[in-house]
Design an enzyme around this catalytic site. Structure first.
Site, mmCIF file in Angstrom:
data_model
loop_
_atom_site.group_PDB
_atom_site.id
_atom_site.type_symbol
_atom_site.label_atom_id
_atom_site.label_comp_id
_atom_site.label_asym_id
_atom_site.label_seq_id
_atom_site.Cartn_x
_atom_site.Cartn_y
_atom_site.Cartn_z
ATOM 1 N N HIS A 55 -6.229 -2.038 -10.601
ATOM 2 C CA HIS A 55 -6.271 -0.705 -9.122
ATOM 3 C C HIS A 55 -6.375 -1.375 -7.807
ATOM 4 O O HIS A 55 -6.993 -0.631 -7.071
ATOM 5 C CB HIS A 55 -6.328 0.171 -10.126
ATOM 6 C CG HIS A 55 -5.413 1.302 -9.946
ATOM 7 N ND1 HIS A 55 -3.981 1.642 -9.507
ATOM 8 C CD2 HIS A 55 -5.548 2.502 -8.317
ATOM 9 C CE1 HIS A 55 -4.237 3.097 -9.028
ATOM 10 N NE2 HIS A 55 -4.759 3.415 -8.521
ATOM 11 N N TYR A 86 -5.689 4.981 2.050
ATOM 12 C CA TYR A 86 -5.815 3.459 2.977
ATOM 13 C C TYR A 86 -5.858 2.900 4.347
ATOM 14 O O TYR A 86 -6.335 2.565 4.677
ATOM 15 C CB TYR A 86 -4.380 3.351 2.411
ATOM 16 C CG TYR A 86 -4.555 2.855 0.610
ATOM 17 C CD1 TYR A 86 -5.324 2.589 0.334
ATOM 18 C CD2 TYR A 86 -3.227 3.620 0.193
ATOM 19 C CE1 TYR A 86 -5.168 2.118 -1.190
ATOM 20 C CE2 TYR A 86 -3.389 3.284 -1.255
ATOM 21 C CZ TYR A 86 -4.374 2.685 -1.606
ATOM 22 O OH TYR A 86 -4.059 2.905 -2.840
#
Length: 307
Positions: A240, A275
């Protein structure tokens, strides 16, 4: 779902948690206590509980400290996320759980230097006189994780012929049964083609293992071992984390947030926005160089000219 099934699901979740996050014994004990307690409250129906059941469970936490309720809710959210990832549930009811804090923690990421060291390790293995088939498998796994941002479950369960050398994309059915188009780089397609030469012709999986495909837990172990060879501490790397790196580095390179949302398979743009934790200096430089106003000279006040 019987209580025994709850227990099996919880054990399976804890096993994954230990492999993915390297969770300490105390952490695993806390998760086990919270999940088994919730299962007891729901009479062994934790695995198939609906939103209404979780709301009743949350009400039972009213007298608990805020931090304790937050911990229990976090454990359950992670548990249901795991069930959804594994295809054990078609939905995730954890939205009914309270969120004492709206602030989300930033994902762990790898630097560009970390990624370079990882690929240097793979290149060194393949440059040996007689590379072993597992070196080619490792190259294919990493190229797809970092190059396309696949989830661990999506990666290990890829059909043998899912990726074609002449097709630069892959259609995946991911979380929530949502389909998405995933671009596959030339490097990744080449790595997959080299590995596919070692895959038995009668295997339905691209990454077979025994009678099934490579497990998520084995994938975590493989990635951690590679990270150790590249000098990356085990708590800083996982499949991940490589997906996070894919997303973060694309954004740093100027990728569009909506395009990234589509590639990652996020239902909500808010999930993708996590992000955007890029360097503030870079954002300032981006505005100064790319904004339409950057090409417009500032107006000079007439009074300044006359002075």
């Amino acid at each position: 779902m019987a209580a025994g099934q709850d227990s099996a699901l919880i054990d399976r979740f804890l096993e994954m948690l230990a492999a993915e996050a390297g969770a300490a014994r105390n952490t695993l004990t806390a998760y086990a206590t919270d999940l088994r307690g919730a299962s007891g409250f729901l009479h062994g129906r934790l695995g198939d509980a609906d939103a209404a059941a979780l709301e009743r469970l949350a009400e039972s936490w009213m007298q608990l400290a805020r931090s304790t309720a937050a911990r229990k809710a976090a454990a359950l959210r992670r548990f249901y996320g795991f069930l959804a990832d594994e295809g054990l549930r078609g939905d995730d009811p954890s939205g009914a759980l309270p969120r004492p804090s709206t602030q989300r923690s930033l994902p762990r990421i790898l630097t560009h230097g970390d990624v370079e060291r990882i690929f240097d390790e793979i290149a060194a293995a393949l440059a040996r006189a007689n590379p072993v088939p597992l070196d080619y498998r490792l190259a294919a796994l990493i190229e797809l994780l970092y190059g396309s941002g696949l989830r661990a479950t999506e990666l290990v369960s890829l059909p043998r012929k899912a990726i074609s050398p002449d097709r630069p994309f892959l259609i995946l059915r991911g979380k929530g049964e949502r389909e998405r188009l995933v671009p596959i780089s030339d490097r990744a397609r080449r790595a997959v083609a080299e590995w596919a030469a070692f895959v038995p012709v009668d295997s339905p999986w691209l990454f077979p293992s025994g009678k099934s495909h490579l497990s998520r837990i084995r994938l975590y172990q493989i990635i951690r071992a590679l990270g150790a060879r590249a000098g990356i501490p085990p708590e800083r790397i996982s499949p991940h984390v490589l997906r996070h790196a894919f997303a973060t580095h694309l954004l740093e390179g100027g990728a569009d947030l909506r395009a990234l949302q589509a590639m990652l398979g996020h239902a909500d743009i808010a999930t993708t926005q996590i992000y955007t934790h890029v360097d503030s200096k870079r954002l300032v430089e981006l505005v100064n160089s790319r904004h339409p106003l950057a090409d417009i000279k500032p107006r000079v006040d007439d009074s300044e000219t006359r002075a």
